[in-house]
Enzyme design. Structure first.
Site, PDB file in Angstrom:
ATOM      1  N   PRO A   6     -33.082 -14.410  -2.033  1.00  0.00           N
ATOM      2  CG  PRO A   6     -35.344 -14.113  -2.580  1.00  0.00           C
ATOM      3  CD  PRO A   6     -34.276 -13.649  -1.639  1.00  0.00           C
ATOM      4  CD  GLU A  44     -42.320  -6.824  -1.884  1.00  0.00           C
ATOM      5  OE1 GLU A  44     -42.027  -7.229  -3.022  1.00  0.00           O
ATOM      6  OE2 GLU A  44     -42.871  -7.524  -1.021  1.00  0.00           O
ATOM      7  NE  ARG A  91     -24.468 -31.013  11.428  1.00  0.00           N
ATOM      8  CZ  ARG A  91     -23.886 -31.921  10.664  1.00  0.00           C
ATOM      9  NH1 ARG A  91     -23.194 -31.554   9.604  1.00  0.00           N
ATOM     10  NH2 ARG A  91     -23.974 -33.203  10.969  1.00  0.00           N
ATOM     11  CG  ASP A 102     -22.966 -34.885   8.136  1.00  0.00           C
ATOM     12  OD1 ASP A 102     -23.372 -35.691   8.960  1.00  0.00           O
ATOM     13  OD2 ASP A 102     -22.527 -33.753   8.404  1.00  0.00           O
TER      14      ASP A 102
HETATM   15  N1  ADE Z   1     -34.931 -14.147   1.881  1.00  0.00           N
HETATM   16  C1  ADE Z   1     -36.130 -14.434   1.355  1.00  0.00           C
HETATM   17  N2  ADE Z   1     -36.120 -15.614   0.731  1.00  0.00           N
HETATM   18  C2  ADE Z   1     -34.849 -16.108   0.836  1.00  0.00           C
HETATM   19  C3  ADE Z   1     -34.201 -17.286   0.383  1.00  0.00           C
HETATM   20  N3  ADE Z   1     -34.827 -18.218  -0.327  1.00  0.00           N
HETATM   21  N4  ADE Z   1     -32.902 -17.449   0.680  1.00  0.00           N
HETATM   22  C4  ADE Z   1     -32.236 -16.498   1.379  1.00  0.00           C
HETATM   23  N5  ADE Z   1     -32.793 -15.368   1.829  1.00  0.00           N
HETATM   24  C5  ADE Z   1     -34.087 -15.166   1.560  1.00  0.00           C
END
Ligand code: ADE
Length: 256
Positions: A97, A124, A162, A177
């Site tokens: 994230p 974690e 794709r 697209d």
């Molecule tokens: N791992 C946990 N959450 C994630 C996300 N939002 N994007 C990529 N990998 C992740």
């Protein structure tokens, strides 16, 4: 194109990769996807892949040794050199994230490589030395947190595959697209021409290709104007587009 996926949960991948378009693309050798179990690269008796965080706190952290060992083995990186000789021009992407947020232009960018590595985090977090000394790129699929990088890796594979030649049945399939052109895609209709009293637009049945093209362009503009005005700000509008957009302004948000 070759995808090398590194994960602690390889069983997640086959159901999706063995279906539909990706299955066919793999059978035709347009893409090759290898899923590597990081646990296979542990050297201790218990096959340990995680440990407690230094400094305390909750959650477990992915240990560096099996991740380095796995990726260096598969990519044939010479770890005896200091610093290790990197695998030339193969992006090693950590799904996290904290990465840059994935979009169509990143999919396009990654589709140019013959081979990419996708490293799926679990627990974690991962030991920071993996991020600092092995990973070359970090990608997030959005501002929310999942339990691991496996679904994000599948999303990248799908979006990239794709775009590759011959993967979609229709060679122009990816051009219109939503997001490919910078506009949302126009609406689609198929048979029957009338369903429960709801009619498909006459213009699509008219056989007049110029008219159909104009209608589709305007529908794309209208949708983008209503649903994603932020995209229109970045889009280079033609004079005709601008005129159409101006004509929308008094009634604003006409389509739901
Ligand atoms: N791992 C946990 N959450 C994630 C996300 N939002 N994007 C990529 N990998 C992740």
């Amino acid at each position: 194109m070759q995808f090398e996926v590194f994960t602690l949960l390889p069983e997640i991948f086959p159901p999706y990769l063995d279906s539909s378009i990706l299955k066919r693309a793999r059978e035709r050798n347009l893409i090759n996807i290898r899923v590597h179990n990081i646990r296979d690269y542990t050297r201790d008796k218990h096959h340990t892949t995680d440990d407690n965080p230094f400094g305390g706190g909750g959650g477990m952290v992915m240990k560096p040794e099996p991740v380095f060992e796995a990726i260096e083995t598969v990519l044939e990186i010479d770890a005896s050199q200091t610093p290790p000789v990197p695998a030339s021009n193969i992006p090693i992407i950590l799904l996290t994230p904290q990465g840059r947020v994935f979009n169509q232009s990143i999919a396009q960018e990654l589709s140019q490589y013959p081979r990419i590595v996708l490293l799926c985090g679990r627990y974690e977090g991962i030991d920071e030395r993996i991020r600092e000394h092995l990973v070359t790129d970090e990608i997030s699929i959005g501002d929310y947190v999942l339990t691991g990088g496996e679904l994000p890796a599948l999303i990248l594979i799908d979006a990239i595959a794709r775009l590759l030649p011959d993967v979609l049945g229709d060679p122009t399939g990816a051009q219109d697209d939503s997001h490919a052109s910078g506009l949302l895609e126009y609406p689609h209709y198929t048979r029957p021409p009338e369903f429960r009293g709801w009619k498909a637009p006459d213009v699509l049945l008219s056989g007049d290709h110029a008219k159909i093209e104009k209608w589709r362009r305007e529908q794309s503009l209208l949708r983008t104007f209503n649903k994603r005005p932020d995209m229109l700000e970045k889009f280079e509008l033609t004079k005709k587009d601008l005129k159409f957009i101006e004509s929308l302004k008094p009634q604003e948000k006409s389509e739901k």
